[in-house]
Design a protein around this motif. Structure first.
Motif, PDB file in Angstrom:
ATOM      1  N   GLU A  13       0.828  -1.208   0.000  1.00 49.56           N
ATOM      2  CA  GLU A  13       0.000   0.000   0.000  1.00 49.56           C
ATOM      3  C   GLU A  13       0.858   1.252   0.000  1.00 49.56           C
ATOM      4  N   ALA A  14       1.728   1.351   1.016  1.00 47.57           N
ATOM      5  CA  ALA A  14       2.626   2.504   1.068  1.00 47.57           C
ATOM      6  C   ALA A  14       4.034   2.047   0.676  1.00 47.57           C
ATOM      7  N   LEU A  15       4.675   2.870  -0.124  1.00 48.51           N
ATOM      8  CA  LEU A  15       5.996   2.501  -0.618  1.00 48.51           C
ATOM      9  C   LEU A  15       7.084   3.262   0.133  1.00 48.51           C
ATOM     10  N   VAL A  16       8.143   2.561   0.499  1.00 40.84           N
ATOM     11  CA  VAL A  16       9.321   3.265   1.008  1.00 40.84           C
ATOM     12  C   VAL A  16      10.114   3.713  -0.218  1.00 40.84           C
ATOM     13  N   PHE A  17      11.155   4.518   0.013  1.00 38.69           N
ATOM     14  CA  PHE A  17      11.802   5.152  -1.121  1.00 38.69           C
ATOM     15  C   PHE A  17      12.386   4.153  -2.119  1.00 38.69           C
ATOM     16  N   GLY A  18      12.987   3.083  -1.620  1.00 37.53           N
ATOM     17  CA  GLY A  18      13.587   2.087  -2.514  1.00 37.53           C
ATOM     18  C   GLY A  18      12.559   1.496  -3.469  1.00 37.53           C
ATOM     19  N   GLU A  19      11.367   1.202  -2.952  1.00 34.57           N
ATOM     20  CA  GLU A  19      10.299   0.637  -3.781  1.00 34.57           C
ATOM     21  C   GLU A  19       9.800   1.665  -4.790  1.00 34.57           C
ATOM     22  N   LEU A  20       9.685   2.894  -4.292  1.00 33.08           N
ATOM     23  CA  LEU A  20       9.228   3.962  -5.162  1.00 33.08           C
ATOM     24  C   LEU A  20      10.207   4.162  -6.319  1.00 33.08           C
ATOM     25  N   LEU A  21      11.484   4.064  -5.988  1.00 31.51           N
ATOM     26  CA  LEU A  21      12.526   4.217  -7.005  1.00 31.51           C
ATOM     27  C   LEU A  21      12.416   3.107  -8.055  1.00 31.51           C
ATOM     28  N   SER A  22      12.232   1.875  -7.589  1.00 29.65           N
ATOM     29  CA  SER A  22      12.071   0.750  -8.515  1.00 29.65           C
ATOM     30  C   SER A  22      10.883   0.999  -9.440  1.00 29.65           C
ATOM     31  N   LEU A  23       9.798   1.461  -8.860  1.00 27.21           N
ATOM     32  CA  LEU A  23       8.593   1.730  -9.634  1.00 27.21           C
ATOM     33  C   LEU A  23       8.838   2.829 -10.665  1.00 27.21           C
ATOM     34  N   TYR A  24       9.548   3.855 -10.228  1.00 27.32           N
ATOM     35  CA  TYR A  24       9.842   4.998 -11.097  1.00 27.32           C
ATOM     36  C   TYR A  24      10.698   4.557 -12.293  1.00 27.32           C
ATOM     37  N   LEU A  25      11.720   3.730 -12.000  1.00 31.68           N
ATOM     38  CA  LEU A  25      12.583   3.223 -13.068  1.00 31.68           C
ATOM     39  C   LEU A  25      11.787   2.339 -14.030  1.00 31.68           C
ATOM     40  N   LEU A  26      10.946   1.506 -13.464  1.00 32.90           N
ATOM     41  CA  LEU A  26      10.114   0.620 -14.287  1.00 32.90           C
ATOM     42  C   LEU A  26       9.229   1.449 -15.210  1.00 32.90           C
ATOM     43  N   ASP A  27       8.662   2.503 -14.639  1.00 34.41           N
ATOM     44  CA  ASP A  27       7.776   3.353 -15.422  1.00 34.41           C
ATOM     45  C   ASP A  27       8.521   3.980 -16.596  1.00 34.41           C
ATOM     46  N   ARG A  28       9.750   4.425 -16.321  1.00 32.69           N
ATOM     47  CA  ARG A  28      10.528   5.045 -17.410  1.00 32.69           C
ATOM     48  C   ARG A  28      10.878   4.019 -18.477  1.00 32.69           C
ATOM     49  N   LEU A  29      11.119   2.784 -18.069  1.00 34.80           N
ATOM     50  CA  LEU A  29      11.396   1.720 -19.043  1.00 34.80           C
ATOM     51  C   LEU A  29      10.160   1.412 -19.873  1.00 34.80           C
ATOM     52  N   LEU A  30       9.010   1.311 -19.213  1.00 33.12           N
ATOM     53  CA  LEU A  30       7.757   1.026 -19.922  1.00 33.12           C
ATOM     54  C   LEU A  30       7.448   2.137 -20.920  1.00 33.12           C
ATOM     55  N   ALA A  31       7.799   3.355 -20.531  1.00 31.89           N
ATOM     56  CA  ALA A  31       7.520   4.504 -21.397  1.00 31.89           C
ATOM     57  C   ALA A  31       8.277   4.416 -22.719  1.00 31.89           C
TER      58      ALA A  31
ATOM     59  N   THR B 106      10.677  -9.085 -14.217  1.00 31.66           N
ATOM     60  CA  THR B 106      12.126  -9.310 -14.146  1.00 31.66           C
ATOM     61  C   THR B 106      12.852  -8.034 -13.748  1.00 31.66           C
ATOM     62  N   VAL B 107      12.380  -6.922 -14.299  1.00 24.39           N
ATOM     63  CA  VAL B 107      13.025  -5.648 -13.997  1.00 24.39           C
ATOM     64  C   VAL B 107      12.935  -5.355 -12.502  1.00 24.39           C
ATOM     65  N   LEU B 108      11.732  -5.505 -11.968  1.00 26.80           N
ATOM     66  CA  LEU B 108      11.547  -5.235 -10.539  1.00 26.80           C
ATOM     67  C   LEU B 108      12.413  -6.160  -9.689  1.00 26.80           C
ATOM     68  N   ALA B 109      12.444  -7.437 -10.065  1.00 25.79           N
ATOM     69  CA  ALA B 109      13.237  -8.396  -9.280  1.00 25.79           C
ATOM     70  C   ALA B 109      14.714  -8.017  -9.335  1.00 25.79           C
ATOM     71  N   THR B 110      15.185  -7.640 -10.531  1.00 25.19           N
ATOM     72  CA  THR B 110      16.595  -7.258 -10.676  1.00 25.19           C
ATOM     73  C   THR B 110      16.924  -6.074  -9.778  1.00 25.19           C
ATOM     74  N   LEU B 111      16.055  -5.058  -9.814  1.00 21.59           N
ATOM     75  CA  LEU B 111      16.292  -3.858  -9.012  1.00 21.59           C
ATOM     76  C   LEU B 111      16.287  -4.174  -7.533  1.00 21.59           C
ATOM     77  N   GLU B 112      15.278  -4.946  -7.116  1.00 19.48           N
ATOM     78  CA  GLU B 112      15.132  -5.193  -5.686  1.00 19.48           C
ATOM     79  C   GLU B 112      16.268  -6.053  -5.143  1.00 19.48           C
ATOM     80  N   GLU B 113      16.733  -7.006  -5.960  1.00 23.85           N
ATOM     81  CA  GLU B 113      17.834  -7.851  -5.486  1.00 23.85           C
ATOM     82  C   GLU B 113      19.177  -7.145  -5.637  1.00 23.85           C
ATOM     83  N   GLY B 114      19.273  -6.267  -6.637  1.00 26.07           N
ATOM     84  CA  GLY B 114      20.581  -5.697  -6.975  1.00 26.07           C
ATOM     85  C   GLY B 114      20.967  -4.449  -6.202  1.00 26.07           C
TER      86      GLY B 114
END
Lengths: 207, 241
Positions: free
Chosen positions: A114-132, A143-151
């Motif tokens: 529901e609420a995102l901490v900054f790291g999650e928000l960043l992953s989402l933001y990067l994903l959004d830019r990739l989707l764009a 895969t992108v999200l998993a890579t970001l979160e693990e990396g």
């Protein structure tokens, strides 16, 4: 010489700042360590900087100094401490931080979020830019999200990029340090390369 | 593990939830602390070894202190000999004797009388003192004002004001036992750079003074440049500001 770089001497000449200022700003972490690129030349070691980024950063520091901000205030602004924030997914869409498509892709992976901490928000933001870019399917965004979160953790405190490569319909994404050069086989195509620290700053400025 | 602590007093040393450092740790004689330490005051009188990370408001070493990991303190005084294995971040550092740091050393103000060795970089707003300074990495120092004896080395030195002089006056004869007084560096860069007894490939700055005993291959200055006769300069170039 690489046109993306500027030598220390030219940097000082072009911006009018002094050696002392440059070293002080480095000490205060206003300029990241990674931007000091050392190269051996025939006259010995020379220091270079990523041209566009250092020029923008110095302009910003000088602007803020005009506003009488202390170096610590400026450090906070250029490298914000965003650890403590929490943003709801609704707010993300409302504020336009990420598109509804990216948010639903994120929700598919994290259904309880529901609420995102900054790291999650960043992953989402990067994903959004990739989707764009229109090059990535929603399925691949997992895969992108998993890579970001693990990396993330492995690159803690260093400059790194998110890279997305496509070959024969298959997308591969990876994290590399920002200074790394990538050579691709001929059948592969670089879809996107985004500097994560820049995204942190861009995102920080909008919160 | 040797946990000889009979000479160690530890009175409820800990950081409370808000991160306030409380309690004192004192080692009299010889003692070894196997764990991380967080306290207000850490005092070693004699020989003390701390195997864990140390975070304290104030650290005083009278004698010898060996720190196996990192050290963070608002103030640290060393009278004798201290070594830190993995890097130190200190507000105000005073060394009379010797200090060696395995990683980097970040300080606000440091005053050193004696010998300092750093395996990584030094970052300091101000570093003053006299002695032998050996830094494997870079020295980024707002104001550097040192008198060298023995051989001092650093790869690169940069800052606002850089003043290096040779030790002189009382006791210089004694100090000459440590060998020639000299600072050897690849490059020195600052707004004001004033040097004695320094060997460098390149010196860059706004106001540059090359004093007695220097040997510099290249000087690049934007403002003023002075050089005494008793020095060697390969080439001096005025660069456009």
């Amino acid at each position: 010489m690489d046109t993306g770089l500027i030598s220390k001497k030219d940097l000082l000449k072009d911006t009018g700042i002094s050696y002392g200022q440059l070293y002080r700003w480095k000490r205060k972490k206003l300029i990241p360590e990674e931007w000091f690129i050392r190269k051996s030349t025939f006259t010995g070691q020379q220091t270079y900087f990523p041209r566009d980024r250092i020029l923008v950063r110095i302009e910003r520091i000088l602007d803020m100094k005009d506003e009488d901000l202390s170096l610590d205030d400026i450090a906070e602004a250029v490298a914000p401490d965003l650890g403590g924030i929490g943003v709801t997914l609704e707010a993300v869409v409302e504020e336009g931080l990420a598109s509804p498509a990216a948010v639903s892709a994120f929700q598919a992976v994290h259904p309880d979020s529901e609420a995102l901490v900054f790291g999650e928000l960043l992953s989402l933001y990067l994903l959004d830019r990739l989707l764009a870019t229109g090059e990535l399917s929603l399925e691949e965004s997992r895969t992108v999200l998993a890579t970001l979160e693990e990396g993330h953790a492995a690159f803690e405190g260093r400059e790194y990029d998110l890279v997305c490569i496509r070959r024969m319909g298959v997308a591969v994404c990876l994290l590399v340090s920002s200074s790394a050069e990538i050579g691709l086989e001929s059948g592969a195509r670089l879809v996107a390369r985004m500097n994560v620290q820049e995204c942190v700053e861009a995102l920080g400025a909008r919160l | 593990m040797d946990t000889k602590r009979e000479n160690t007093e530890s009175t409820s040393a800990q950081a409370d939830a808000s991160g306030t450092l409380e309690g004192d740790v004192t080692i009299n004689g010889s003692g070894r602390m196997p764990n991380d330490i967080e306290c207000a005051n850490l005092k070693i009188n004699g020989a003390g070894q701390c195997d864990g990370n140390v975070r304290a408001r104030r650290i005083i070493v009278n004698g010898g202190g060996t720190f196996g990991k990192k050290v963070r303190a608002e103030e640290m005084s060393v009278n004798g000999d201290a070594s830190v294995a993995e890097g130190a971040g200190i507000g105000a550092l005073k060394v009379k004797g010797r200090m060696s740091v395995g990683g980097g050393l970040a300080v606000h103000e440091a005053d050193v009388r004696g010998d300092i060795k750093v395996g990584g970089d030094i970052e300091a707003d101000s570093l003053t003192g006299e002695g032998a300074f050996n830094v494997d990495g870079l020295m980024n120092v707002g104001t550097l004002d040192i008198r060298v004896w023995g051989t001092s080395r650093a790869s690169e030195i940069g800052g606002e004001t850089i003043r290096v002089a040779g030790a002189r006056g009382l006791g210089e004869a004694l100090r000459s036992l440590f060998g020639e007084k000299r600072l050897v560096a690849d490059s020195l860069e600052g707004d004001e750079v004033s040097l004695e007894y320094t060997t460098a490939k390149v010196v860059r700055g706004d106001r540059v003074t090359i004093g007695t005993g220097c040997n510099v291959e290249l000087v690049e200055y934007t403002g003023t440049y002075d050089r005494v006769a008793d020095s060697l300069v390969g080439e001096a170039r005025k660069a456009e500001a």
